[in-house]
Design a protein around this motif. Structure first.
Motif, PDB file in Angstrom:
ATOM      1  N   LYS A  83       0.838  -1.205   0.000  1.00 36.91           N
ATOM      2  CA  LYS A  83       0.000   0.000   0.000  1.00 36.91           C
ATOM      3  C   LYS A  83       0.873   1.255   0.000  1.00 36.91           C
ATOM      4  O   LYS A  83       0.577   2.223  -0.699  1.00 36.91           O
ATOM      5  CB  LYS A  83      -0.918   0.024   1.232  1.00 36.91           C
ATOM      6  N   SER A  84       1.928   1.218   0.781  1.00 45.45           N
ATOM      7  CA  SER A  84       2.848   2.356   0.847  1.00 45.45           C
ATOM      8  C   SER A  84       3.491   2.609  -0.513  1.00 45.45           C
ATOM      9  O   SER A  84       3.626   3.759  -0.953  1.00 45.45           O
ATOM     10  CB  SER A  84       3.915   2.085   1.909  1.00 45.45           C
ATOM     11  N   HIS A  85       3.883   1.541  -1.206  1.00 43.83           N
ATOM     12  CA  HIS A  85       4.475   1.681  -2.542  1.00 43.83           C
ATOM     13  C   HIS A  85       3.461   2.240  -3.533  1.00 43.83           C
ATOM     14  O   HIS A  85       3.806   3.075  -4.380  1.00 43.83           O
ATOM     15  CB  HIS A  85       5.022   0.341  -3.042  1.00 43.83           C
ATOM     16  N   GLN A  86       2.206   1.797  -3.430  1.00 46.03           N
ATOM     17  CA  GLN A  86       1.168   2.318  -4.320  1.00 46.03           C
ATOM     18  C   GLN A  86       0.954   3.813  -4.085  1.00 46.03           C
ATOM     19  O   GLN A  86       0.811   4.579  -5.043  1.00 46.03           O
ATOM     20  CB  GLN A  86      -0.140   1.547  -4.128  1.00 46.03           C
ATOM     21  N   LYS A  87       0.936   4.236  -2.834  1.00 52.04           N
ATOM     22  CA  LYS A  87       0.780   5.660  -2.523  1.00 52.04           C
ATOM     23  C   LYS A  87       1.952   6.457  -3.095  1.00 52.04           C
ATOM     24  O   LYS A  87       1.762   7.523  -3.685  1.00 52.04           O
ATOM     25  CB  LYS A  87       0.703   5.886  -1.011  1.00 52.04           C
ATOM     26  N   ALA A  88       3.148   5.940  -2.905  1.00 52.23           N
ATOM     27  CA  ALA A  88       4.337   6.626  -3.423  1.00 52.23           C
ATOM     28  C   ALA A  88       4.285   6.729  -4.943  1.00 52.23           C
ATOM     29  O   ALA A  88       4.630   7.771  -5.514  1.00 52.23           O
ATOM     30  CB  ALA A  88       5.606   5.907  -2.971  1.00 52.23           C
ATOM     31  N   ASP A  89       3.832   5.668  -5.595  1.00 46.55           N
ATOM     32  CA  ASP A  89       3.714   5.689  -7.057  1.00 46.55           C
ATOM     33  C   ASP A  89       2.713   6.749  -7.510  1.00 46.55           C
ATOM     34  O   ASP A  89       2.952   7.478  -8.471  1.00 46.55           O
ATOM     35  CB  ASP A  89       3.296   4.325  -7.596  1.00 46.55           C
ATOM     36  N   MET A  90       1.579   6.848  -6.823  1.00 41.97           N
ATOM     37  CA  MET A  90       0.553   7.837  -7.183  1.00 41.97           C
ATOM     38  C   MET A  90       1.052   9.262  -6.930  1.00 41.97           C
ATOM     39  O   MET A  90       0.800  10.167  -7.733  1.00 41.97           O
ATOM     40  CB  MET A  90      -0.746   7.592  -6.415  1.00 41.97           C
ATOM     41  N   LEU A  91       1.778   9.463  -5.824  1.00 37.39           N
ATOM     42  CA  LEU A  91       2.359  10.786  -5.564  1.00 37.39           C
ATOM     43  C   LEU A  91       3.380  11.152  -6.633  1.00 37.39           C
ATOM     44  O   LEU A  91       3.457  12.302  -7.070  1.00 37.39           O
ATOM     45  CB  LEU A  91       3.012  10.827  -4.180  1.00 37.39           C
ATOM     46  N   HIS A  92       4.139  10.181  -7.089  1.00 40.32           N
ATOM     47  CA  HIS A  92       5.111  10.431  -8.152  1.00 40.32           C
ATOM     48  C   HIS A  92       4.403  10.870  -9.429  1.00 40.32           C
ATOM     49  O   HIS A  92       4.831  11.813 -10.100  1.00 40.32           O
ATOM     50  CB  HIS A  92       5.957   9.181  -8.405  1.00 40.32           C
ATOM     51  N   VAL A  93       3.307  10.190  -9.768  1.00 37.82           N
ATOM     52  CA  VAL A  93       2.538  10.563 -10.962  1.00 37.82           C
ATOM     53  C   VAL A  93       2.002  11.983 -10.815  1.00 37.82           C
ATOM     54  O   VAL A  93       2.122  12.811 -11.725  1.00 37.82           O
ATOM     55  CB  VAL A  93       1.380   9.567 -11.219  1.00 37.82           C
ATOM     56  N   LEU A  94       1.421  12.297  -9.662  1.00 38.73           N
ATOM     57  CA  LEU A  94       0.887  13.638  -9.422  1.00 38.73           C
ATOM     58  C   LEU A  94       1.973  14.698  -9.568  1.00 38.73           C
ATOM     59  O   LEU A  94       1.800  15.683 -10.297  1.00 38.73           O
ATOM     60  CB  LEU A  94       0.256  13.729  -8.027  1.00 38.73           C
ATOM     61  N   MET A  95       3.079  14.495  -8.901  1.00 39.55           N
ATOM     62  CA  MET A  95       4.148  15.503  -8.916  1.00 39.55           C
ATOM     63  C   MET A  95       4.787  15.634 -10.300  1.00 39.55           C
ATOM     64  O   MET A  95       5.071  16.740 -10.741  1.00 39.55           O
ATOM     65  CB  MET A  95       5.210  15.161  -7.869  1.00 39.55           C
ATOM     66  N   THR A  97       3.466  14.957 -13.261  1.00 42.48           N
ATOM     67  CA  THR A  97       2.574  15.387 -14.337  1.00 42.48           C
ATOM     68  C   THR A  97       1.892  16.722 -14.074  1.00 42.48           C
ATOM     69  O   THR A  97       1.486  17.382 -15.023  1.00 42.48           O
ATOM     70  CB  THR A  97       1.478  14.333 -14.616  1.00 42.48           C
ATOM     71  N   ARG A  98       1.740  17.130 -12.813  1.00 41.84           N
ATOM     72  CA  ARG A  98       0.954  18.325 -12.527  1.00 41.84           C
ATOM     73  C   ARG A  98       1.737  19.481 -11.914  1.00 41.84           C
ATOM     74  O   ARG A  98       1.354  20.630 -12.085  1.00 41.84           O
ATOM     75  CB  ARG A  98      -0.226  17.984 -11.596  1.00 41.84           C
ATOM     76  N   LEU A  99       2.787  19.208 -11.173  1.00 40.44           N
ATOM     77  CA  LEU A  99       3.501  20.292 -10.484  1.00 40.44           C
ATOM     78  C   LEU A  99       4.154  21.216 -11.494  1.00 40.44           C
ATOM     79  O   LEU A  99       4.979  20.802 -12.296  1.00 40.44           O
ATOM     80  CB  LEU A  99       4.553  19.731  -9.533  1.00 40.44           C
ATOM     81  N   GLN A 100       3.734  22.486 -11.463  1.00 45.41           N
ATOM     82  CA  GLN A 100       4.246  23.460 -12.426  1.00 45.41           C
ATOM     83  C   GLN A 100       5.210  24.463 -11.813  1.00 45.41           C
ATOM     84  O   GLN A 100       5.938  25.134 -12.524  1.00 45.41           O
ATOM     85  CB  GLN A 100       3.088  24.193 -13.087  1.00 45.41           C
ATOM     86  N   GLY A 101       5.197  24.579 -10.512  1.00 39.65           N
ATOM     87  CA  GLY A 101       6.116  25.519  -9.896  1.00 39.65           C
ATOM     88  C   GLY A 101       6.044  25.475  -8.386  1.00 39.65           C
ATOM     89  O   GLY A 101       5.032  25.078  -7.811  1.00 39.65           O
ATOM     90  N   ILE A 102       7.153  25.875  -7.752  1.00 38.63           N
ATOM     91  CA  ILE A 102       7.236  25.955  -6.299  1.00 38.63           C
ATOM     92  C   ILE A 102       7.817  27.311  -5.951  1.00 38.63           C
ATOM     93  O   ILE A 102       8.812  27.742  -6.547  1.00 38.63           O
ATOM     94  CB  ILE A 102       8.136  24.846  -5.714  1.00 38.63           C
ATOM     95  N   ASN A 112       2.233  25.040  -7.186  1.00 37.67           N
ATOM     96  CA  ASN A 112       1.233  25.293  -8.223  1.00 37.67           C
ATOM     97  C   ASN A 112       1.057  24.018  -9.040  1.00 37.67           C
ATOM     98  O   ASN A 112       1.980  23.562  -9.695  1.00 37.67           O
ATOM     99  CB  ASN A 112       1.669  26.449  -9.117  1.00 37.67           C
ATOM    100  N   PHE A 113      -0.171  23.460  -8.991  1.00 35.13           N
ATOM    101  CA  PHE A 113      -0.475  22.237  -9.717  1.00 35.13           C
ATOM    102  C   PHE A 113      -1.197  22.502 -11.027  1.00 35.13           C
ATOM    103  O   PHE A 113      -1.735  21.592 -11.638  1.00 35.13           O
ATOM    104  CB  PHE A 113      -1.298  21.290  -8.843  1.00 35.13           C
ATOM    105  N   GLY A 114      -1.200  23.759 -11.464  1.00 33.50           N
ATOM    106  CA  GLY A 114      -1.780  24.074 -12.758  1.00 33.50           C
ATOM    107  C   GLY A 114      -3.293  24.191 -12.718  1.00 33.50           C
ATOM    108  O   GLY A 114      -3.917  24.158 -11.662  1.00 33.50           O
ATOM    109  N   VAL A 124      -4.704  25.288  -9.220  1.00 33.23           N
ATOM    110  CA  VAL A 124      -4.750  24.660  -7.905  1.00 33.23           C
ATOM    111  C   VAL A 124      -3.438  24.995  -7.203  1.00 33.23           C
ATOM    112  O   VAL A 124      -2.361  24.688  -7.718  1.00 33.23           O
ATOM    113  CB  VAL A 124      -4.908  23.125  -8.010  1.00 33.23           C
ATOM    114  N   ILE A 125      -3.543  25.626  -6.041  1.00 35.40           N
ATOM    115  CA  ILE A 125      -2.371  26.028  -5.272  1.00 35.40           C
ATOM    116  C   ILE A 125      -2.409  25.322  -3.926  1.00 35.40           C
ATOM    117  O   ILE A 125      -3.411  25.377  -3.216  1.00 35.40           O
ATOM    118  CB  ILE A 125      -2.336  27.559  -5.043  1.00 35.40           C
ATOM    119  N   ALA A 126      -1.321  24.652  -3.570  1.00 34.69           N
ATOM    120  CA  ALA A 126      -1.184  24.051  -2.238  1.00 34.69           C
ATOM    121  C   ALA A 126      -0.269  24.956  -1.431  1.00 34.69           C
ATOM    122  O   ALA A 126       0.804  25.353  -1.896  1.00 34.69           O
ATOM    123  CB  ALA A 126      -0.602  22.658  -2.334  1.00 34.69           C
ATOM    124  N   VAL A 127      -0.710  25.301  -0.234  1.00 33.60           N
ATOM    125  CA  VAL A 127       0.095  26.107   0.679  1.00 33.60           C
ATOM    126  C   VAL A 127       0.487  25.206   1.840  1.00 33.60           C
ATOM    127  O   VAL A 127      -0.373  24.706   2.565  1.00 33.60           O
ATOM    128  CB  VAL A 127      -0.679  27.347   1.175  1.00 33.60           C
TER     129      VAL A 127
END
Length: 163
Positions: A83-95, A97-102, A112-114, A124-127
């Motif tokens: 489960k931990s590996h699956q979460k890490a894989d999904m976070l990798h995909v998110l970061m 493909t979507r992370l545009q700036g810090i 900034n996730f675009g 979408v902005i995460a603070v």
């Protein structure tokens, strides 16, 4: 960061079973059993060489050993690690493909996730601050055409700006 990751993956750092046992606290018998159950893997440098364990497998051994010490069964520990590996894989995909700036502020980080899929006029902005993270939507500012940038100042005959 790509070059760093590439170099890190290319490092051939591994330990034999005795040293792996010493640094992880798992017995050689446990390590062999976990390998037989396909929870970890070893490799050999040469055809007749001893088994070697990579850094990622050593980290996995530490995780398994820690979970067993906490009272997990081997099956439950294996399930939780998956489960931990699956979460890490999904976070990798998110970061990736979507992370545009810090951006960093004194005590906050802005990610900034675009644009939103269902409303592309907002990003979408995460603070992130200490141990909290909040999500916001921020209106995207359309780029100004080059000719509508700052207006030239009108000046009188003396060079002073006029209204």
């Amino acid at each position: 960061m790509g070059l760093f990751n590439e170099r890190l993956r290319s490092l051939d750092i591994s330990l034999g079973i005795g040293e792996t046992s010493r640094v992880t606290g798992a017995t050689p018998t446990q390590i062999r059993y976990w390998e037989k159950k396909h929870l970890i893997q070893s490799h050999r440098h040469e055809a007749n060489g001893n088994k070697r364990y990579s850094l990622s497998n050593i980290a996995l051994i530490v995780m398994i050993k820690s979970m067993l010490d906490e009272g997990y069964t081997l099956a439950k520990a294996s399930e939780e690690i998956e489960k931990s590996h699956q979460k890490a894989d999904m976070l990798h995909v998110l970061m990736s493909t979507r992370l545009q700036g810090i951006q960093y502020d004194d005590d906050q980080t802005f990610l900034n996730f675009g644009p939103l899929e269902n409303d592309p006029s907002f990003d979408v902005i995460a603070v992130v601050q200490e141990n909290t993270a909040k999500l916001y939507k921020k209106a995207i500012q359309p780029p100004m055409p080059p000719h509508q940038g700052s207006l030239p100042e009108n000046k009188d005959d003396t060079g002073r700006p006029t209204l």
